[in-house]
Design a protein around this motif. Sequence first.
Motif, PDB file in Angstrom:
ATOM      1  N   LEU A  58     -10.062  -7.913   4.499  1.00 41.98           N
ATOM      2  CA  LEU A  58      -9.625  -6.593   4.046  1.00 41.98           C
ATOM      3  C   LEU A  58     -10.783  -5.806   3.451  1.00 41.98           C
ATOM      4  N   ALA A  72      -3.020   0.170  -4.126  1.00 41.54           N
ATOM      5  CA  ALA A  72      -2.978  -1.197  -3.592  1.00 41.54           C
ATOM      6  C   ALA A  72      -2.586  -2.106  -4.740  1.00 41.54           C
ATOM      7  N   TRP A 109     -12.272  -2.102   4.510  1.00 42.71           N
ATOM      8  CA  TRP A 109     -12.421  -0.957   3.597  1.00 42.71           C
ATOM      9  C   TRP A 109     -13.833  -0.403   3.635  1.00 42.71           C
ATOM     10  N   THR A 116      -1.648  -9.433   4.483  1.00 39.29           N
ATOM     11  CA  THR A 116      -2.164  -8.195   3.900  1.00 39.29           C
ATOM     12  C   THR A 116      -3.087  -7.400   4.824  1.00 39.29           C
ATOM     13  N   PHE A 174       0.841  -1.194   0.000  1.00 38.19           N
ATOM     14  CA  PHE A 174       0.000   0.000   0.000  1.00 38.19           C
ATOM     15  C   PHE A 174       0.876   1.245   0.000  1.00 38.19           C
ATOM     16  N   PHE A 179      -2.216  -3.571   5.889  1.00 38.47           N
ATOM     17  CA  PHE A 179      -3.066  -2.407   5.674  1.00 38.47           C
ATOM     18  C   PHE A 179      -3.266  -1.640   6.984  1.00 38.47           C
TER      19      PHE A 179
END
Length: 296
Positions: free
Chosen positions: A107, A66, A111, A74, A51, A78
Amino acid sequence: MGRAVLSCLNGGALGRVAALGIVLLGFAADSSIPVTAGAGSLEARRQPMKFGWVACDPDCGGWISAVGIVTTDTPKDFEDFARDRKLGGATVVLDSSGGSVNDAITLGRRWRKLGLATTVGTSVPSASPLGSRARIEPGAYCESMCVFLLLAGNSRYVPEGAHVRVHQIWMGDRAEDARAASYSAQDMSIVERDIGRLAKFTFEMGGTGDLLSLALSVPPWEDLHELSRTELRDTNLITTQAIADLLPGLGGAPAKTVASAEQKPVQDRFTPQPAAATKTAEALPTGGTAAAQPGH
């Protein structure tokens, strides 16, 4: 038995990470604007996901790049990137060959909680009257589980020229030669479990059954299916027709958003494909081997 990692990866990327036994992809350092077009972008997509914050002041503020494959590290990577940053409502620019199913789901939910928007592209430097600044090139790839990360955006834009491709999920350590590999009942149970998790996530994010149907119809020994503009709309992967709706400084006036699931329940959009005359194990679980891309 240790944790099995299911993946969505094309064959070229998977070959680079077979020694690790999991699915992966990569990017550049945080404050830089890497040149990721062409061969550089291809190589980055084969590394673990990284990232970076790409600034484009004074007009659009910036975005999150990304790039790479989703691995078991991962989600934590993040969180490390997001620490001490105010990312609420920011835009993520994706260039990825997929990766771990469960870690991509984790993930994606993160988000959505942050209210991030998503698009597909590569970040490259560009000369302007104000000096060097960043721009987004559309000719990027978002494949396999990357497509479900794209779906996690509150607002989603896919530019003309971007490649959004899907296939089935599969056991990550056997996707290279899926037809010849052996599978236990426990393997099949893991795949079926993760298909259920993926379906739940798809509907949570506002996706449609069409997306699942398209992905689950492509076994790992066939080319990935690239979604047409119509399919991108029918699967709700597109919610707006202009990048300016996500990054106001990068385009003209914002366009009207695309009609989405509010007009029709997403569950009603499930249109399963006719079942192939094969064993159930070959028809349902999946991974993916892409057609060779230039430079693979």
